[in-house]
Design a protein around this motif. Structure first.
Motif, PDB file in Angstrom:
ATOM      1  N   SER B  50       0.833  -1.213   0.000  1.00  0.00           N
ATOM      2  CA  SER B  50       0.000   0.000   0.000  1.00  0.00           C
ATOM      3  C   SER B  50       0.864   1.257   0.000  1.00  0.00           C
ATOM      4  N   ALA B  53       1.731   1.716  -3.479  1.00  0.00           N
ATOM      5  CA  ALA B  53       0.560   2.106  -4.283  1.00  0.00           C
ATOM      6  C   ALA B  53       0.255   3.597  -4.199  1.00  0.00           C
ATOM      7  N   VAL B  54       0.673   4.246  -3.103  1.00  0.00           N
ATOM      8  CA  VAL B  54       0.465   5.703  -3.026  1.00  0.00           C
ATOM      9  C   VAL B  54       1.678   6.463  -3.551  1.00  0.00           C
ATOM     10  N   GLY B 175      -0.501   3.169   3.602  1.00  0.00           N
ATOM     11  CA  GLY B 175      -0.687   4.405   2.832  1.00  0.00           C
ATOM     12  C   GLY B 175      -0.323   5.637   3.639  1.00  0.00           C
ATOM     13  N   GLY B 180       0.428   9.057   1.899  1.00  0.00           N
ATOM     14  CA  GLY B 180      -0.716   9.100   0.979  1.00  0.00           C
ATOM     15  C   GLY B 180      -1.741  10.150   1.391  1.00  0.00           C
ATOM     16  N   ASP B 183      -7.703  10.889  -0.474  1.00  0.00           N
ATOM     17  CA  ASP B 183      -8.357  10.121  -1.532  1.00  0.00           C
ATOM     18  C   ASP B 183      -7.699   8.752  -1.703  1.00  0.00           C
ATOM     19  N   ASP B 184      -6.381   8.733  -1.612  1.00  0.00           N
ATOM     20  CA  ASP B 184      -5.658   7.467  -1.759  1.00  0.00           C
ATOM     21  C   ASP B 184      -5.982   6.530  -0.595  1.00  0.00           C
ATOM     22  N   ARG B 187      -9.260   4.933  -1.173  1.00  0.00           N
ATOM     23  CA  ARG B 187      -9.180   3.854  -2.170  1.00  0.00           C
ATOM     24  C   ARG B 187      -8.592   2.583  -1.538  1.00  0.00           C
ATOM     25  N   LEU B 188      -7.557   2.760  -0.751  1.00  0.00           N
ATOM     26  CA  LEU B 188      -6.929   1.599  -0.102  1.00  0.00           C
ATOM     27  C   LEU B 188      -7.903   0.929   0.864  1.00  0.00           C
ATOM     28  N   LEU B 232      -8.410  -0.004  -6.998  1.00  0.00           N
ATOM     29  CA  LEU B 232      -7.001   0.347  -7.231  1.00  0.00           C
ATOM     30  C   LEU B 232      -6.847   1.444  -8.286  1.00  0.00           C
ATOM     31  N   LEU B 235      -4.990   5.177  -7.986  1.00  0.00           N
ATOM     32  CA  LEU B 235      -3.873   5.293  -7.039  1.00  0.00           C
ATOM     33  C   LEU B 235      -2.633   5.750  -7.806  1.00  0.00           C
ATOM     34  N   VAL B 239       0.762  -0.206  -8.267  1.00  0.00           N
ATOM     35  CA  VAL B 239      -0.213  -1.094  -7.616  1.00  0.00           C
ATOM     36  C   VAL B 239       0.053  -2.565  -7.942  1.00  0.00           C
TER      37      VAL B 239
END
Lengths: 254, 254
Positions: B50, B53-54, B175, B180, B183-184, B187-188, B232, B235, B239
Protein backbone atom coordinates in the motif's frame (compact mmCIF):
# COMPACT_ATOMS: atom_id res chain seq x y z
CA UNK A 1 -8.62 20.32 42.89
CA UNK A 2 -8.21 16.59 42.44
CA UNK A 3 -12.02 16.33 42.28
CA UNK A 4 -12.03 18.57 39.20
CA UNK A 5 -9.38 16.41 37.57
CA UNK A 6 -11.27 13.25 38.50
CA UNK A 7 -14.37 14.63 36.78
CA UNK A 8 -12.32 15.05 33.60
CA UNK A 9 -11.17 11.44 33.87
CA UNK A 10 -14.69 10.05 34.35
CA UNK A 11 -16.14 12.15 31.53
CA UNK A 12 -13.39 11.06 29.14
CA UNK A 13 -13.73 7.38 30.07
CA UNK A 14 -17.47 7.66 29.48
CA UNK A 15 -16.82 9.24 26.08
CA UNK A 16 -14.18 6.72 24.97
CA UNK A 17 -15.82 3.48 26.15
CA UNK A 18 -18.43 1.85 23.89
CA UNK A 19 -21.91 3.17 24.66
CA UNK A 20 -24.20 0.91 26.66
CA UNK A 21 -26.04 -1.22 24.08
CA UNK A 22 -23.43 -0.62 21.34
CA UNK A 23 -22.99 -3.78 19.37
CA UNK A 24 -22.04 -6.38 20.50
CA UNK A 25 -24.00 -5.27 23.58
CA UNK A 26 -22.52 -7.88 25.92
CA UNK A 27 -18.98 -6.78 25.07
CA UNK A 28 -19.79 -3.09 25.53
CA UNK A 29 -21.45 -3.79 28.86
CA UNK A 30 -18.53 -5.91 30.05
CA UNK A 31 -15.96 -3.30 28.98
CA UNK A 32 -17.80 -0.60 30.95
CA UNK A 33 -18.16 -2.95 33.91
CA UNK A 34 -14.43 -3.69 33.85
CA UNK A 35 -13.43 -0.02 33.93
CA UNK A 36 -16.09 0.75 36.55
CA UNK A 37 -16.69 4.17 37.98
CA UNK A 38 -15.69 4.04 41.63
CA UNK A 39 -11.91 3.63 41.50
CA UNK A 40 -9.31 6.08 42.79
CA UNK A 41 -8.10 6.70 39.23
CA UNK A 42 -4.55 7.28 40.47
CA UNK A 43 -2.82 6.78 37.15
CA UNK A 44 -5.03 9.10 35.06
CA UNK A 45 -4.80 11.72 37.83
CA UNK A 46 -1.01 11.52 37.59
CA UNK A 47 -1.35 11.99 33.84
CA UNK A 48 -3.52 15.13 34.11
CA UNK A 49 -1.46 16.55 36.99
CA UNK A 50 1.70 16.07 34.91
CA UNK A 51 0.21 18.24 32.18
CA UNK A 52 -0.27 20.99 34.78
CA UNK A 53 3.26 20.44 36.10
CA UNK A 54 4.83 21.29 32.73
CA UNK A 55 2.72 24.45 32.53
CA UNK A 56 0.06 23.03 30.20
CA UNK A 57 -3.65 22.31 30.44
CA UNK A 58 -5.08 19.16 32.03
CA UNK A 59 -7.56 19.01 29.15
CA UNK A 60 -4.72 18.31 26.70
CA UNK A 61 -3.90 15.08 28.56
CA UNK A 62 -7.44 13.73 28.92
CA UNK A 63 -7.22 11.06 26.19
CA UNK A 64 -3.87 9.68 27.36
CA UNK A 65 -5.31 9.76 30.92
CA UNK A 66 -8.25 7.62 29.83
CA UNK A 67 -5.80 5.38 27.96
CA UNK A 68 -3.68 4.61 31.03
CA UNK A 69 -6.75 3.83 33.16
CA UNK A 70 -8.21 1.56 30.47
CA UNK A 71 -4.88 -0.23 30.08
CA UNK A 72 -4.55 -0.67 33.85
CA UNK A 73 -8.03 -2.17 34.00
CA UNK A 74 -7.37 -4.64 31.18
CA UNK A 75 -4.42 -5.97 33.24
CA UNK A 76 -6.76 -6.49 36.20
CA UNK A 77 -9.32 -8.34 34.05
CA UNK A 78 -6.65 -10.74 32.82
CA UNK A 79 -4.93 -11.08 36.20
CA UNK A 80 -8.22 -12.25 37.73
CA UNK A 81 -8.68 -15.09 35.19
CA UNK A 82 -8.82 -18.70 36.46
CA UNK A 83 -5.53 -19.50 34.68
CA UNK A 84 -3.92 -16.52 36.47
CA UNK A 85 -4.94 -15.51 40.03
CA UNK A 86 -8.38 -17.15 39.84
CA UNK A 87 -10.06 -14.30 41.70
CA UNK A 88 -13.84 -14.23 41.88
CA UNK A 89 -14.24 -10.77 43.43
CA UNK A 90 -12.72 -7.33 42.90
CA UNK A 91 -13.87 -4.11 44.58
CA UNK A 92 -16.64 -6.17 46.25
CA UNK A 93 -18.13 -7.20 42.88
CA UNK A 94 -17.82 -10.38 40.78
CA UNK A 95 -14.75 -10.26 38.54
CA UNK A 96 -15.32 -9.96 34.80
CA UNK A 97 -14.76 -13.67 34.10
CA UNK A 98 -17.05 -14.63 36.99
CA UNK A 99 -19.82 -12.38 35.66
CA UNK A 100 -19.39 -12.71 31.87
CA UNK A 101 -17.51 -16.00 31.43
CA UNK A 102 -13.87 -16.80 30.82
CA UNK A 103 -13.80 -16.41 27.02
CA UNK A 104 -15.53 -13.05 27.25
CA UNK A 105 -13.11 -11.89 29.96
CA UNK A 106 -10.12 -12.68 27.74
CA UNK A 107 -11.77 -10.76 24.89
CA UNK A 108 -12.81 -7.83 27.12
CA UNK A 109 -9.21 -7.40 28.24
CA UNK A 110 -8.00 -7.58 24.65
CA UNK A 111 -10.52 -4.99 23.46
CA UNK A 112 -9.68 -2.67 26.36
CA UNK A 113 -6.00 -2.74 25.48
CA UNK A 114 -6.81 -1.77 21.88
CA UNK A 115 -9.17 0.94 23.13
CA UNK A 116 -6.37 2.46 25.19
CA UNK A 117 -4.37 3.17 22.03
CA UNK A 118 -7.45 4.34 20.18
CA UNK A 119 -7.90 6.88 22.99
CA UNK A 120 -4.33 8.19 23.08
CA UNK A 121 -4.42 8.67 19.31
CA UNK A 122 -6.70 11.66 20.04
CA UNK A 123 -4.01 13.52 22.00
CA UNK A 124 -3.39 17.01 20.58
CA UNK A 125 0.37 16.53 20.00
CA UNK A 126 3.32 14.15 20.37
CA UNK A 127 1.22 11.06 19.65
CA UNK A 128 4.22 9.04 18.43
CA UNK A 129 6.07 9.55 21.71
CA UNK A 130 2.88 8.99 23.71
CA UNK A 131 2.21 5.68 21.90
CA UNK A 132 5.83 4.70 22.50
CA UNK A 133 5.46 5.43 26.24
CA UNK A 134 2.27 3.39 26.61
CA UNK A 135 3.53 0.56 24.40
CA UNK A 136 6.71 0.30 26.49
CA UNK A 137 4.68 0.21 29.70
CA UNK A 138 2.28 -2.31 28.14
CA UNK A 139 5.17 -4.67 27.44
CA UNK A 140 6.87 -3.86 30.76
CA UNK A 141 3.86 -4.65 32.90
CA UNK A 142 3.67 -8.12 31.34
CA UNK A 143 7.41 -8.65 31.82
CA UNK A 144 7.01 -7.78 35.50
CA UNK A 145 4.06 -10.14 35.82
CA UNK A 146 5.94 -13.03 34.18
CA UNK A 147 8.91 -12.54 36.53
CA UNK A 148 6.51 -12.37 39.48
CA UNK A 149 4.82 -15.65 38.52
CA UNK A 150 8.23 -17.24 37.95
CA UNK A 151 9.12 -16.15 41.52
CA UNK A 152 12.62 -15.05 40.52
CA UNK A 153 12.82 -12.93 43.68
CA UNK A 154 14.27 -9.95 41.87
CA UNK A 155 11.98 -7.57 43.73
CA UNK A 156 13.32 -4.39 42.14
CA UNK A 157 12.72 -5.70 38.62
CA UNK A 158 9.20 -6.85 39.50
CA UNK A 159 8.22 -3.62 41.30
CA UNK A 160 9.69 -1.45 38.58
CA UNK A 161 7.84 -3.16 35.78
CA UNK A 162 4.68 -4.48 37.41
CA UNK A 163 3.86 -1.26 39.26
CA UNK A 164 6.07 1.69 38.34
CA UNK A 165 5.99 1.31 34.55
CA UNK A 166 2.33 2.40 34.41
CA UNK A 167 3.02 5.36 36.75
CA UNK A 168 5.89 6.41 34.52
CA UNK A 169 3.80 6.12 31.35
CA UNK A 170 1.02 8.16 32.99
CA UNK A 171 3.36 11.01 33.90
CA UNK A 172 5.34 11.00 30.66
CA UNK A 173 2.20 10.91 28.50
CA UNK A 174 0.66 13.79 30.45
CA UNK A 175 3.78 15.90 30.05
CA UNK A 176 4.07 15.13 26.35
CA UNK A 177 0.39 15.79 25.62
CA UNK A 178 0.75 19.23 27.20
CA UNK A 179 3.90 20.04 25.24
CA UNK A 180 6.55 19.53 27.93
CA UNK A 181 10.21 19.72 26.93
CA UNK A 182 12.71 16.91 27.28
CA UNK A 183 14.05 18.09 30.65
CA UNK A 184 10.52 18.26 32.06
CA UNK A 185 9.70 14.80 30.75
CA UNK A 186 12.85 13.46 32.41
CA UNK A 187 11.79 15.03 35.74
CA UNK A 188 8.31 13.53 35.44
CA UNK A 189 9.82 10.17 34.60
CA UNK A 190 12.00 10.25 37.72
CA UNK A 191 9.09 11.44 39.88
CA UNK A 192 6.78 8.67 38.73
CA UNK A 193 9.31 5.85 38.92
CA UNK A 194 10.11 6.74 42.52
CA UNK A 195 6.45 7.31 43.38
CA UNK A 196 5.58 3.86 42.00
CA UNK A 197 8.33 2.17 43.96
CA UNK A 198 7.46 4.11 47.16
CA UNK A 199 3.80 3.13 46.72
CA UNK A 200 4.81 -0.53 46.49
CA UNK A 201 7.10 -0.34 49.58
CA UNK A 202 4.33 1.40 51.57
CA UNK A 203 1.99 -1.37 50.52
CA UNK A 204 4.45 -3.96 51.83
CA UNK A 205 4.75 -2.09 55.14
CA UNK A 206 0.96 -1.91 55.52
CA UNK A 207 0.69 -5.63 54.72
CA UNK A 208 3.44 -6.35 57.26
CA UNK A 209 4.97 -8.55 54.56
CA UNK A 210 8.02 -7.27 52.72
CA UNK A 211 10.59 -9.31 50.82
CA UNK A 212 13.26 -6.97 52.25
CA UNK A 213 12.17 -7.03 55.93
CA UNK A 214 10.56 -4.06 57.68
CA UNK A 215 13.65 -1.99 58.46
CA UNK A 216 15.09 -1.97 54.96
CA UNK A 217 11.63 -1.43 53.43
CA UNK A 218 11.07 1.63 55.65
CA UNK A 219 14.38 3.04 54.49
CA UNK A 220 13.57 2.32 50.83
CA UNK A 221 10.12 3.89 51.17
CA UNK A 222 11.66 7.03 52.61
CA UNK A 223 14.42 7.25 50.02
CA UNK A 224 12.08 6.79 47.05
CA UNK A 225 9.50 9.23 48.48
CA UNK A 226 12.22 11.84 48.94
CA UNK A 227 13.52 11.20 45.42
CA UNK A 228 10.01 11.57 43.98
CA UNK A 229 9.41 14.90 45.69
CA UNK A 230 12.88 16.17 44.80
CA UNK A 231 12.26 15.39 41.13
CA UNK A 232 9.44 17.97 41.07
CA UNK A 233 11.99 20.77 41.53
CA UNK A 234 12.50 22.71 38.34
CA UNK A 235 9.21 21.84 36.68
CA UNK A 236 7.88 25.07 35.17
CA UNK A 237 4.17 24.62 35.94
CA UNK A 238 1.93 23.97 38.93
CA UNK A 239 3.13 20.86 40.76
CA UNK A 240 0.58 21.08 43.58
CA UNK A 241 -1.67 18.36 42.14
CA UNK A 242 1.27 15.98 41.80
CA UNK A 243 2.24 16.76 45.41
CA UNK A 244 -1.31 16.07 46.57
CA UNK A 245 -1.39 12.74 44.73
CA UNK A 246 1.94 11.76 46.27
CA UNK A 247 0.70 12.68 49.75
CA UNK A 248 -2.51 10.72 49.17
CA UNK A 249 -0.61 7.64 48.05
CA UNK A 250 2.20 7.76 50.55
CA UNK A 251 0.41 8.98 53.67
CA UNK A 252 2.48 11.17 55.94
CA UNK A 253 5.78 10.45 54.25
CA UNK A 254 5.35 12.78 51.29
CA UNK B 1 8.90 -8.60 -5.86
CA UNK B 2 6.82 -9.99 -3.00
CA UNK B 3 9.92 -11.87 -1.88
CA UNK B 4 11.76 -8.56 -1.38
CA UNK B 5 8.85 -7.16 0.59
CA UNK B 6 8.65 -10.33 2.67
CA UNK B 7 12.33 -9.95 3.54
CA UNK B 8 11.57 -6.46 4.87
CA UNK B 9 8.76 -7.90 7.01
CA UNK B 10 10.92 -10.66 8.48
CA UNK B 11 13.83 -8.30 9.20
CA UNK B 12 11.55 -5.80 10.91
CA UNK B 13 9.80 -8.46 13.01
CA UNK B 14 13.22 -9.73 14.07
CA UNK B 15 14.24 -6.18 15.03
CA UNK B 16 11.07 -5.37 16.94
CA UNK B 17 10.55 -8.63 18.86
CA UNK B 18 12.48 -9.11 22.12
CA UNK B 19 15.87 -10.70 21.50
CA UNK B 20 16.23 -14.39 22.31
CA UNK B 21 17.31 -14.51 25.96
CA UNK B 22 16.07 -10.99 26.75
CA UNK B 23 14.60 -10.93 30.21
CA UNK B 24 12.26 -12.58 31.08
CA UNK B 25 13.73 -15.18 28.73
CA UNK B 26 10.68 -17.44 28.67
CA UNK B 27 8.42 -14.55 27.63
CA UNK B 28 10.81 -13.43 24.89
CA UNK B 29 11.10 -16.98 23.57
CA UNK B 30 7.32 -17.45 23.61
CA UNK B 31 6.70 -14.12 21.85
CA UNK B 32 9.11 -15.08 19.06
CA UNK B 33 7.55 -18.55 18.87
CA UNK B 34 4.07 -17.04 18.55
CA UNK B 35 5.03 -14.78 15.66
CA UNK B 36 7.01 -17.56 13.99
CA UNK B 37 8.88 -17.18 10.75
CA UNK B 38 7.14 -19.33 8.17
CA UNK B 39 3.77 -17.62 7.69
CA UNK B 40 2.51 -16.03 4.47
CA UNK B 41 2.61 -12.58 6.10
CA UNK B 42 -0.37 -11.43 4.05
CA UNK B 43 -1.30 -8.45 6.20
CA UNK B 44 2.19 -6.89 6.43
CA UNK B 45 2.65 -7.45 2.70
CA UNK B 46 -0.59 -5.52 2.08
CA UNK B 47 0.81 -2.76 4.32
CA UNK B 48 4.11 -2.46 2.42
CA UNK B 49 2.40 -2.79 -0.99
CA UNK B 50 0.00 0.00 0.00
CA UNK B 51 2.96 2.30 0.60
CA UNK B 52 4.11 1.58 -2.97
CA UNK B 53 0.56 2.11 -4.28
CA UNK B 54 0.46 5.70 -3.03
CA UNK B 55 3.83 6.37 -4.65
CA UNK B 56 5.90 6.03 -1.48
CA UNK B 57 8.60 3.69 -0.24
CA UNK B 58 7.88 0.26 1.27
CA UNK B 59 10.56 1.04 3.85
CA UNK B 60 8.40 3.82 5.31
CA UNK B 61 5.70 1.29 6.20
CA UNK B 62 7.93 -1.37 7.74
CA UNK B 63 7.05 -0.68 11.41
CA UNK B 64 3.29 -0.54 10.82
CA UNK B 65 3.70 -3.74 8.76
CA UNK B 66 5.39 -5.49 11.69
CA UNK B 67 2.67 -4.07 13.96
CA UNK B 68 -0.21 -5.59 11.99
CA UNK B 69 1.48 -9.01 11.84
CA UNK B 70 2.22 -8.94 15.58
CA UNK B 71 -1.36 -7.91 16.35
CA UNK B 72 -2.73 -10.67 14.09
CA UNK B 73 -0.58 -13.23 15.88
CA UNK B 74 -1.70 -12.12 19.35
CA UNK B 75 -5.31 -12.82 18.24
CA UNK B 76 -4.29 -16.34 17.20
CA UNK B 77 -2.54 -16.99 20.55
CA UNK B 78 -5.68 -15.98 22.46
CA UNK B 79 -8.10 -17.73 20.03
CA UNK B 80 -6.27 -21.03 20.65
CA UNK B 81 -6.67 -20.86 24.47
CA UNK B 82 -8.63 -23.63 26.23
CA UNK B 83 -11.36 -21.15 27.21
CA UNK B 84 -11.68 -20.14 23.53
CA UNK B 85 -11.14 -22.69 20.69
CA UNK B 86 -9.02 -25.05 22.78
CA UNK B 87 -6.64 -25.80 19.91
CA UNK B 88 -3.46 -27.75 20.63
CA UNK B 89 -1.79 -27.33 17.25
CA UNK B 90 -1.25 -24.49 14.79
CA UNK B 91 0.88 -24.64 11.63
CA UNK B 92 1.83 -28.21 12.65
CA UNK B 93 3.34 -27.06 15.96
CA UNK B 94 2.01 -26.99 19.54
CA UNK B 95 0.02 -23.82 20.21
CA UNK B 96 1.52 -21.28 22.60
CA UNK B 97 -0.60 -22.37 25.59
CA UNK B 98 0.17 -26.03 24.90
CA UNK B 99 3.92 -25.32 24.84
CA UNK B 100 4.26 -22.56 27.46
CA UNK B 101 1.17 -22.97 29.65
CA UNK B 102 -2.12 -21.15 29.77
CA UNK B 103 -1.11 -18.19 31.99
CA UNK B 104 1.94 -17.54 29.83
CA UNK B 105 -0.15 -17.69 26.66
CA UNK B 106 -2.53 -15.04 27.99
CA UNK B 107 0.47 -12.86 28.89
CA UNK B 108 2.26 -13.50 25.59
CA UNK B 109 -0.82 -12.32 23.69
CA UNK B 110 -1.08 -9.25 25.90
CA UNK B 111 2.59 -8.34 25.43
CA UNK B 112 2.34 -8.85 21.66
CA UNK B 113 -0.58 -6.44 21.44
CA UNK B 114 1.42 -3.78 23.31
CA UNK B 115 4.44 -4.49 21.11
CA UNK B 116 2.35 -3.83 18.00
CA UNK B 117 1.76 -0.22 19.12
CA UNK B 118 5.37 0.15 20.21
CA UNK B 119 6.33 -0.81 16.66
CA UNK B 120 3.95 1.54 14.84
CA UNK B 121 5.15 4.44 17.00
CA UNK B 122 8.36 4.29 14.92
CA UNK B 123 6.56 5.12 11.66
CA UNK B 124 8.08 8.20 9.96
CA UNK B 125 4.82 10.22 9.81
CA UNK B 126 1.08 10.22 10.58
CA UNK B 127 1.50 8.16 13.76
CA UNK B 128 -1.73 9.49 15.31
CA UNK B 129 -3.80 8.33 12.33
CA UNK B 130 -1.87 5.05 12.16
CA UNK B 131 -2.50 4.35 15.86
CA UNK B 132 -6.16 5.20 15.33
CA UNK B 133 -6.37 2.73 12.43
CA UNK B 134 -4.76 -0.12 14.38
CA UNK B 135 -6.70 0.66 17.56
CA UNK B 136 -9.99 0.60 15.64
CA UNK B 137 -9.07 -2.74 14.06
CA UNK B 138 -7.93 -4.06 17.44
CA UNK B 139 -11.35 -3.32 18.92
CA UNK B 140 -13.16 -4.45 15.75
CA UNK B 141 -11.51 -7.85 15.60
CA UNK B 142 -12.70 -8.56 19.15
CA UNK B 143 -16.22 -7.33 18.33
CA UNK B 144 -16.32 -9.73 15.37
CA UNK B 145 -15.07 -12.58 17.53
CA UNK B 146 -17.68 -11.93 20.24
CA UNK B 147 -20.50 -11.92 17.67
CA UNK B 148 -19.08 -15.10 16.14
CA UNK B 149 -19.05 -16.88 19.52
CA UNK B 150 -22.56 -15.59 20.23
CA UNK B 151 -23.62 -17.15 16.89
CA UNK B 152 -25.78 -14.18 15.95
CA UNK B 153 -25.61 -15.29 12.31
CA UNK B 154 -24.95 -11.78 11.05
CA UNK B 155 -22.31 -13.03 8.66
CA UNK B 156 -21.51 -9.66 7.11
CA UNK B 157 -20.79 -8.10 10.51
CA UNK B 158 -18.62 -11.02 11.57
CA UNK B 159 -16.63 -11.19 8.30
CA UNK B 160 -16.18 -7.42 8.20
CA UNK B 161 -14.79 -7.20 11.71
CA UNK B 162 -13.18 -10.57 12.31
CA UNK B 163 -11.35 -10.68 8.99
CA UNK B 164 -11.55 -7.49 6.97
CA UNK B 165 -10.76 -4.99 9.76
CA UNK B 166 -7.12 -6.15 9.93
CA UNK B 167 -6.80 -6.02 6.11
CA UNK B 168 -8.17 -2.47 6.17
CA UNK B 169 -5.81 -1.39 8.94
CA UNK B 170 -2.87 -2.91 7.07
CA UNK B 171 -3.63 -0.99 3.87
CA UNK B 172 -4.54 2.29 5.55
CA UNK B 173 -1.45 2.26 7.79
CA UNK B 174 0.80 1.53 4.81
CA UNK B 175 -0.69 4.40 2.83
CA UNK B 176 -0.44 6.81 5.76
CA UNK B 177 3.14 5.86 6.62
CA UNK B 178 4.15 6.61 3.04
CA UNK B 179 2.37 9.96 3.02
CA UNK B 180 -0.72 9.10 0.98
CA UNK B 181 -3.46 11.72 0.65
CA UNK B 182 -7.03 11.28 1.85
CA UNK B 183 -8.36 10.12 -1.53
CA UNK B 184 -5.66 7.47 -1.76
CA UNK B 185 -6.37 6.28 1.77
CA UNK B 186 -10.07 5.96 0.90
CA UNK B 187 -9.18 3.85 -2.17
CA UNK B 188 -6.93 1.60 -0.10
CA UNK B 189 -9.65 1.26 2.51
CA UNK B 190 -12.15 0.15 -0.12
CA UNK B 191 -9.64 -2.22 -1.71
CA UNK B 192 -8.79 -3.92 1.58
CA UNK B 193 -12.37 -4.21 2.87
CA UNK B 194 -13.41 -5.96 -0.33
CA UNK B 195 -10.26 -8.07 -0.44
CA UNK B 196 -10.90 -9.23 3.13
CA UNK B 197 -14.51 -10.13 2.38
CA UNK B 198 -13.58 -11.88 -0.89
CA UNK B 199 -10.88 -13.86 0.96
CA UNK B 200 -13.47 -15.02 3.47
CA UNK B 201 -16.01 -16.01 0.77
CA UNK B 202 -13.31 -17.92 -1.13
CA UNK B 203 -12.46 -19.71 2.10
CA UNK B 204 -16.10 -20.71 2.51
CA UNK B 205 -16.19 -22.01 -1.08
CA UNK B 206 -13.02 -24.06 -0.57
CA UNK B 207 -14.43 -25.45 2.68
CA UNK B 208 -17.68 -26.29 0.90
CA UNK B 209 -19.42 -24.70 3.88
CA UNK B 210 -20.92 -21.25 3.47
CA UNK B 211 -23.65 -19.64 5.55
CA UNK B 212 -25.06 -18.21 2.29
CA UNK B 213 -25.04 -21.38 0.19
CA UNK B 214 -22.65 -21.96 -2.71
CA UNK B 215 -24.39 -19.97 -5.42
CA UNK B 216 -24.76 -16.75 -3.47
CA UNK B 217 -21.24 -17.08 -2.03
CA UNK B 218 -19.78 -17.43 -5.54
CA UNK B 219 -21.60 -14.25 -6.56
CA UNK B 220 -20.41 -12.38 -3.45
CA UNK B 221 -16.84 -13.54 -3.98
CA UNK B 222 -16.91 -12.27 -7.56
CA UNK B 223 -18.52 -8.94 -6.63
CA UNK B 224 -16.08 -8.21 -3.81
CA UNK B 225 -13.07 -9.27 -5.88
CA UNK B 226 -14.17 -6.97 -8.70
CA UNK B 227 -14.75 -4.13 -6.22
CA UNK B 228 -11.29 -4.63 -4.72
CA UNK B 229 -9.55 -4.51 -8.10
CA UNK B 230 -11.64 -1.52 -9.22
CA UNK B 231 -10.64 0.40 -6.09
CA UNK B 232 -7.00 0.35 -7.23
CA UNK B 233 -7.85 2.67 -10.14
CA UNK B 234 -6.58 6.17 -9.55
CA UNK B 235 -3.87 5.29 -7.04
CA UNK B 236 -0.82 7.33 -8.03
CA UNK B 237 1.91 4.75 -7.36
CA UNK B 238 2.76 1.20 -8.33
CA UNK B 239 -0.21 -1.09 -7.62
CA UNK B 240 1.38 -4.24 -9.05
CA UNK B 241 2.28 -5.68 -5.63
CA UNK B 242 -1.30 -5.17 -4.39
CA UNK B 243 -2.56 -6.90 -7.56
CA UNK B 244 -0.20 -9.81 -7.01
CA UNK B 245 -1.33 -10.20 -3.40
CA UNK B 246 -4.97 -10.14 -4.49
CA UNK B 247 -4.30 -12.78 -7.14
CA UNK B 248 -2.42 -14.92 -4.61
CA UNK B 249 -5.29 -14.72 -2.11
CA UNK B 250 -8.16 -15.06 -4.50
CA UNK B 251 -6.83 -17.55 -7.03
CA UNK B 252 -8.00 -17.04 -10.59
CA UNK B 253 -10.71 -14.57 -9.73
CA UNK B 254 -8.50 -11.52 -9.34
Amino acid sequence: MLEDLKAVVEATLDEVLPKQGERPAELSEAMRYAVGSGGKRIRPLICLASALAVGGRAEDARYPAAAIEILHNYTLVHDDLPAMDNDEERRGQPTVWKKFGEANAILVGDALQALAYLSLAKAPRNVARIADALGAAGVGVVQGQVEDIAATKDVEYIYTHKTADLFVAAAVMGGLAAGGGDDDIARLQKFALNLGLAFQYEDDILDGDSPYGLEKTEALAKATTDAAIAALEGLPGDVSALRTIAAMLLGRRA
